[in-house]
Write an enzyme that holds these catalytic residues in place. Structure first.
Site, mmCIF file in Angstrom:
data_model
loop_
_atom_site.group_PDB
_atom_site.id
_atom_site.type_symbol
_atom_site.label_atom_id
_atom_site.label_comp_id
_atom_site.label_asym_id
_atom_site.label_seq_id
_atom_site.Cartn_x
_atom_site.Cartn_y
_atom_site.Cartn_z
ATOM 1 N N LYS A 160 -63.239 -60.956 -20.756
ATOM 2 C CA LYS A 160 -62.726 -61.923 -21.731
ATOM 3 C C LYS A 160 -63.771 -62.591 -22.643
ATOM 4 C CE LYS A 160 -58.090 -62.881 -20.244
ATOM 5 N NZ LYS A 160 -57.711 -62.225 -18.986
ATOM 6 N N ASP A 217 -63.157 -61.474 -9.185
ATOM 7 C CA ASP A 217 -62.722 -61.203 -10.554
ATOM 8 C C ASP A 217 -62.926 -62.485 -11.359
ATOM 9 O OD1 ASP A 217 -61.350 -60.941 -12.917
ATOM 10 O OD2 ASP A 217 -59.598 -59.961 -12.040
ATOM 11 N N PHE A 276 -53.916 -61.604 -10.825
ATOM 12 C CA PHE A 276 -53.847 -60.713 -11.981
ATOM 13 C C PHE A 276 -55.199 -60.034 -12.151
ATOM 14 C CE2 PHE A 276 -54.134 -59.571 -16.458
ATOM 15 C CZ PHE A 276 -52.933 -58.899 -16.619
#
Ligand code: PLP
Length: 388
Positions: free
Chosen positions: A251, A222, A137
């Site tokens: 995040k 990532d 993702f």
């Protein structure tokens, strides 16, 4: 006319892009959230690995207040001190590199993808293909949703951009076999988050790193979800003792305030003035808060704490009748044989505990790094009762 509830208003006025749980939160403190009726919930999801310091952390509140009184936004036409200060701290914590700031994980990955393509045009005879992994993702923009290895997220939006090849995760040979003259980079999550916390197998990141070195490819990691102490190290790649060429963060970085970052080492850092940009990216407000988040993590030893609490949390999930418990630090998941994860999530919510069902079988836990052993005991008691 009867007053509409918040869920009714949401259905009337919000695009229905995702399913929500039947609860409306109005405030939070530390690891706890409160709903409209004042009911308390222990939060093991932390806004999906975002609220590293929990809710309403006094240092975050102070930084927000102070910086908002000085300067909230100027654009990137000018220098601001909080932005360069945050970049310096991130580079000192990670690896020799420079930073581009944006506002989200998807944007950080877009920057990494554009950087890789420009690097390929210069250094690999116009190669542009990026190898990513099935189940990964990387965000919801058109390019990042194509980079991600979950067809259900990209199929409705065809035609998709060219230049992404998917291989199975934890299979270094597959990366080698997929490499061609068109390949420019390999892009990976050190622990796949969204699909249900699948850690890199021992040796995998090391093998991919040395393949990238051998073939002159960029390694893009990532770390949007895994970065900043989440896995018990500052960055998840440090467990493997390797360094990427490009790393993306988002995040947890702003402790709840939106901010993303793309770091690139000297070899990969090919952006020149005019190549890329963001109006809001790296605002003094977001950067001052993020620098505070990093400062508190350091001051309070929260990286080591996350490693310790992660062990306790892993043990606490072992006796819930789950098959597989996996993860690193405070990024954990367990899996039920029966498709009961959604019901488990709902029953936990009713019992005052927030967990995240990533699919019908798996529960993900990504709590604030400030979680204590007592809170883990409390969470365990609730989960044990709910699991039956
Ligand atoms: C959440 C996430 C993203 C996307 O971040 P957004 O801020 O939602 O755009 C990208 N990569 C990983 C690994 C993530 O967990």
């Amino acid at each position: 006319m009867p007053v509409m509830s918040t869920p009714e208003l949401a259905e009337r006025y919000l695009m229905q892009t995702g399913r929500r749980l039947p609860v409306t939160f109005v405030r939070g403190r530390g690891t706890v959230l409160f709903d409209e009726s004042g009911r308390e919930y222990l939060d093991l999801v932390a806004g999906i690995a975002v609220n590293l310091l929990g809710h309403a952390h006094p240092d975050v509140v102070a930084a927000l207040t102070m910086q908002s009184q000085q300067l909230i936004h100027t654009s990137n036409l000018y220098f601001t001190q909080p932005q360069v200060e945050l970049a310096r701290r991130l580079v000192e914590l990670s690896f020799p590199s420079r930073v581009f700031f944006c506002n989200s994980g998807a944007e950080a990955n877009e920057a990494a993808i554009k950087l890789a393509r420009k690097w390929g045009a210069r250094n690999r005879a116009n190669a542009f293909e990026i190898i990513t992994t099935a189940g990964s993702f990387h965000g919801r923009t058109l390019a990042t949703v194509t980079a991600g290895g979950q067809d259900k997220y990209s199929d409705p939006f065809k035609p998709l951009p060219d230049g992404f090849v998917h291989v199975p995760f934890n299979d270094a040979r597959a990366v080698e076999e997929a490499t061609t003259d068109s390949t420019v980079a390999v892009m990976l999550e050190p622990v796949m988050g969204e699909i249900g916390v699948i850690p890199a197998a021992p040796g995998y990141l090391e093998s991919v790193r040395s393949w990238c070195d051998r073939k002159n490819l960029l390694l893009i990691l990532d770390e949007v979800q895994t970065g900043l102490g989440r896995t018990g190290r500052w960055f998840a790649h440090q467990h493997a003792g390797i360094t990427p060429d490009v790393m993306t963060l988002a995040k947890g970085l702003g402790g709840g305030v939106p901010i993303g970052a793309c770091l690139a080492n000297k070899r990969a850092d090919v952006f020149e003035p005019g190549d890329h940009g963001s109006t809001f990216g790296g605002s003094p407000l977001a950067c001052a808060v993020a620098a505070t988040v990093l400062g508190v993590i350091e001051r309070d030893g929260l990286v080591g704490h996350a490693a310790e609490m992660g062990e306790l949390l892993a043990t606490a999930t072992l006796d819930l009748g789950a098959q597989d418990t996996r993860g690193a630090g405070l990024m954990r998941a367990f899996q039920f044989e029966e498709p009961k994860a959604k019901a488990f999530q709902q029953s936990c919510l009713e019992a005052g505990l927030i967990v995240n069902a990533v699919d019908d079988h798996s529960i993900r836990l990504v709590p604030p790094l400030i979680l204590t052993a007592t809170e883990i005991d409390r969470a365990h008691a609730i989960m044990k009762k709910v699991a039956g």
